[in-house]
Design a protein around this motif. Structure first.
Motif, PDB file in Angstrom:
ATOM      1  N   ASN A   1      -0.008  24.400 -37.976  1.00 31.37           N
ATOM      2  CA  ASN A   1      -0.512  23.521 -39.036  1.00 31.37           C
ATOM      3  C   ASN A   1      -0.472  24.214 -40.386  1.00 31.37           C
ATOM      4  OD1 ASN A   1      -1.083  21.468 -37.212  1.00 31.37           O
ATOM      5  ND2 ASN A   1      -3.253  22.007 -37.010  1.00 31.37           N
TER       6      ASN A   1
ATOM      7  N   CYS B   1       1.017  18.286 -30.512  1.00 31.62           N
ATOM      8  CA  CYS B   1      -0.275  17.865 -31.057  1.00 31.62           C
ATOM      9  C   CYS B   1      -0.320  18.039 -32.572  1.00 31.62           C
ATOM     10  CB  CYS B   1      -1.401  18.644 -30.393  1.00 31.62           C
ATOM     11  SG  CYS B   1      -1.738  18.114 -28.699  1.00 31.62           S
ATOM     12  N   SER B   2       0.236  19.141 -33.053  1.00 35.48           N
ATOM     13  CA  SER B   2       0.247  19.363 -34.504  1.00 35.48           C
ATOM     14  C   SER B   2       0.988  18.249 -35.225  1.00 35.48           C
ATOM     15  CB  SER B   2       0.892  20.716 -34.819  1.00 35.48           C
ATOM     16  OG  SER B   2       0.074  21.783 -34.405  1.00 35.48           O
TER      17      SER B   2
ATOM     18  N   GLU C   1      -1.670  25.820 -32.379  1.00 31.21           N
ATOM     19  CA  GLU C   1      -1.750  24.654 -33.263  1.00 31.21           C
ATOM     20  C   GLU C   1      -2.202  25.050 -34.663  1.00 31.21           C
ATOM     21  OE1 GLU C   1      -3.261  20.722 -32.384  1.00 31.21           O
ATOM     22  OE2 GLU C   1      -3.574  21.374 -30.317  1.00 31.21           O
TER      23      GLU C   1
ATOM     24  N   HIS D   1       2.961  23.053 -27.844  1.00 25.58           N
ATOM     25  CA  HIS D   1       1.989  23.198 -28.929  1.00 25.58           C
ATOM     26  C   HIS D   1       2.348  22.358 -30.149  1.00 25.58           C
ATOM     27  CE1 HIS D   1       0.842  26.424 -26.330  1.00 25.58           C
ATOM     28  NE2 HIS D   1       1.878  27.187 -26.653  1.00 25.58           N
TER      29      HIS D   1
ATOM     30  N   HIS E   1      -4.531  25.771 -28.695  1.00 23.41           N
ATOM     31  CA  HIS E   1      -5.136  25.491 -29.999  1.00 23.41           C
ATOM     32  C   HIS E   1      -4.933  26.630 -30.992  1.00 23.41           C
ATOM     33  CE1 HIS E   1      -7.981  22.206 -28.201  1.00 23.41           C
ATOM     34  NE2 HIS E   1      -6.728  21.808 -28.331  1.00 23.41           N
TER      35      HIS E   1
END
Length: 482
Positions: free
Chosen positions: A262, A229-230, A258, A226, A255
């Motif tokens: 974030n 992508c962040s 994520e 995870h 997601h």
């Protein structure tokens, strides 16, 4: 044949998974869209279910461009850290493939990354502006993990770092999963290093024999899936991401995690989340055991082209079920032939110097109204086929003016193909091949004149084997490539 002037371009709206409703789209910076799209994990060939999501992201990019936005698209390549279990357990998928094939994991990831790019080009997916690989952003992933720890939302245990899921009150906003309902069991299993079985890994300690590992403040290890992508998204789009896309299987946990990462690390909210629905194959869930698990190479091996696969995947709205089947591919083939033939016939009538601008504006309004309504490709296709059917009827009745024909040709070449990208054939024929085709057509015509129908049919079959489709009309024979 004229039409009233169409109004200005329609409003773009999307169904936002985060808000669970259709919402007008407004970017954070006027005229600019920053898009992050979850890309492939390169341990095997991507399958058609993966490509439904990737083509949705491509359609989104093309649609926003058609609407006048400048789009910066980031699509990652996951080449480390994606474990076989959502519960942070099991092998890294690339390490597992490397072990089974007794190859270097970097060679495995490079081979399948190259294969993905080849498949992507075959399906006419526009290249992303940035293609970060997880192994190139280890420093950024470590830094983000440290920021989350400093904010009090993560902890270290035996060289691994975990996110305190229960402490993040917003966890579940995207997926609808309530934190109180996530208990040990399905997808969430107890682990001796975790304070809570619902916590997820930001960094994993690596055993000595793990071939892909890096130094970190917590010892040697590798990133959790995870965090990749962040870290990559925020590194490449530091001003903020407008839209994040993926398949519906990414909603939870990927997601959801994520979003928590974030915000816990101080990065801005991503306002729009779009997800493509799973597809069925021949009416069943795709599975290798059922024999209905297809890669792009499987389908091209059966004789289908990239544009045919692309159109079959775009035939249904991305948020609705799509039954991907041989019949659907054959229908896509027939539709592409119909589109290309209509384009050719209308070109013959069109005046290259005069376009019926009112009619063109109306066609664009109808098409964009459908498409800008949450990427409704099915409705946009319906508009397109209605447009060509009307134009061809008018051509048959000799009421189609050159200016109107030019408007339809322009619409097909600009608006329609800017999104669907199937109008042009896959191949550019060399002079010798064209000469050979024309010679066969002349031989067939000689057979027809001599009433040698068997000979004419035999030549037609030869041409068909070359991918040539013939049409006899008004005393002449025209041809197109499949």
């Amino acid at each position: 044949m004229t039409s009233p002037t169409a109004p200005s371009s329609p409003l773009v709206t999307f169904f936002n998974t985060l808000g669970k409703q259709k919402m007008p789209f407004t970017p954070q910076t006027p005229g600019q869209v920053r898009l992050y799209s979850c890309g492939p994990t390169v341990y095997d060939f991507a399958h058609i279910g993966n490509f439904r999501s990737f083509i949705m992201a491509d359609t989104l990019t093309r649609t926003l461009t058609l609407a006048g936005y400048t789009v910066t698209k980031v699509q990652n390549i996951t080449d480390v850290g994606h474990l076989v279990s959502d519960a942070d357990e099991g092998e890294d998928k690339i390490m597992k493939k490397a072990r089974l094939e007794q190859k270097d994991p970097y060679a495995i990831s490079q081979f399948f990354a190259d294969a993905y790019l080849e498949d992507e080009a075959l399906l006419r997916i526009l290249p992303a502006n940035h293609r970060p690989r997880a192994t190139d952003y280890i420093t950024e992933q470590i830094s983000m993990t440290q920021a989350i720890m400093e904010a009090g939302y993560a902890y270290e245990a035996n060289g691994s770092v975990y996110f305190r899921t229960a402490q993040w009150e917003r966890y579940g906003e995207l997926s609808g999963n309530q934190i109180t309902d996530l208990v040990a069991g399905h997808r969430v299993e107890a682990h001796p290093d975790k304070e809570d079985p619902r916590d997820f890994a930001l960094w994993k300690a690596a055993p000595a024999n793990h071939l892909m590992q890096w130094e970190s403040p917590w010892g040697r290890g590798f990133p959790g899936w995870h965090i990749e992508c962040s870290a990559m998204g925020n590194a490449l789009l530091p001003e903020g991401i407008d839209i994040h896309t993926g398949g519906e299987d990414n909603i939870f946990p990927h997601h959801e995690c994520e979003i928590a990462q974030n915000l816990a690390s101080g990065h801005p909210e991503i306002p729009y989340w779009l997800h493509a629905k799973h597809l069925l194959v021949e009416g069943q869930k795709m599975s290798k055991s059922l024999g209905n698990f297809f890669t792009i190479r499987d389908l091209t091996g059966k004789g289908f082209t990239g544009p045919e696969i692309r159109l079959a995947l775009l035939a249904a709205h991305y948020r609705t079920s799509l039954n991907f089947s041989t019949d659907g591919l054959l229908q896509a083939r027939a539709n592409i032939r119909r589109l290309r033939e209509a384009h050719r016939l209308l070109q013959d009538v069109a005046d290259a110097t005069t376009v019926d601008t009112d009619h063109l504006a109306t066609l664009q309004w109808q098409f964009r109204t459908a498409l800008f309504d949450d990427l409704n490709t099915a409705a946009a296709l319906g508009v397109t086929f209605e447009v060509i059917a009307t134009a061809l009827r008018d051509r048959e009745s000799q009421s189609l003016t050159p200016a109107t024909a030019a408007a339809v040709v322009h619409f097909l070449e600009s608006d329609f193909d800017a999104i669907f990208a199937v109008l042009q054939p896959d191949q550019t024929l060399d002079t010798d091949t064209i000469t050979h085709i024309q010679s066969l057509i002349a031989d067939r015509e000689a057979c027809r004149q001599a009433k040698d129908w068997a000979g004419a049919d035999q030549i037609r079959d030869q041409l068909k084997a070359l991918g040539v489709t013939l049409k006899d009309e008004a005393g002449r024979t025209s041809w197109t490539m499949q």
